[in-house]
Write a protein that holds these residues in place. Structure first.
Motif, short mmCIF file in Angstrom:
data_model
loop_
_atom_site.label_atom_id
_atom_site.label_comp_id
_atom_site.label_asym_id
_atom_site.label_seq_id
_atom_site.Cartn_x
_atom_site.Cartn_y
_atom_site.Cartn_z
N ASN A 85 -9.69 0.23 2.18
CA ASN A 85 -9.70 -0.18 0.78
C ASN A 85 -9.01 -1.52 0.59
OD1 ASN A 85 -11.06 2.11 0.03
ND2 ASN A 85 -9.22 3.23 -0.55
N ASN A 86 -7.89 -1.73 1.26
CA ASN A 86 -7.20 -3.01 1.15
C ASN A 86 -8.02 -4.14 1.75
OD1 ASN A 86 -4.99 -1.92 -0.11
ND2 ASN A 86 -3.87 -1.57 1.80
N THR A 89 -10.71 -5.00 -0.91
CA THR A 89 -10.28 -5.37 -2.28
C THR A 89 -9.24 -6.47 -2.30
OG1 THR A 89 -8.60 -3.64 -2.27
CG2 THR A 89 -10.76 -3.09 -3.18
N ASP A 90 -8.48 -6.65 -1.25
CA ASP A 90 -7.41 -7.65 -1.24
C ASP A 90 -7.99 -9.00 -0.82
OD1 ASP A 90 -4.88 -8.43 -1.71
OD2 ASP A 90 -3.99 -7.56 0.10
#
Length: 93
Positions: A85-86, A89-90
């Motif tokens: 997820n990071n 999304t990051d």
């Protein structure tokens, strides 16, 4: 004769995941049932405990509510795969 065709119909390799999923669900329900009967402070199985009536034992209720799984996940991120997820999304990656 009918039982033989029933076994041939349901005991095929394609049905094994269904049996596994149902088995896991029944296991979880059974575990929760045993947990409630054995450790829930509001459930009284024996006659002596039922005769006691309503008890205001907040410490026992708190101990029941704060079980080991809840303590384990309390300070964790509510994500299944945080690193993936990071990554998506990051913006710094």
């Amino acid at each position: 004769m009918a039982s033989s065709s029933t076994l041939k119909r349901w005991l095929r390799p394609e049905v094994y995941p269904l049996f596994a999923a149902v088995g896991v669900a029944v296991g979880i329900c059974g575990m929760q049932l045993v947990r409630n009967i054995c450790t829930n402070p509001e459930v009284r199985v024996t006659k002596e405990n039922r005769a006691a009536g309503v008890l205001d034992n907040f410490a026992e209720g708190e101990k029941y509510a704060e079980h080991a799984l809840r303590k384990f996940v309390r300070n964790r991120s509510p994500e299944i795969m945080p690193s993936i997820n990071n990554f998506f999304t990051d913006p710094k990656y």
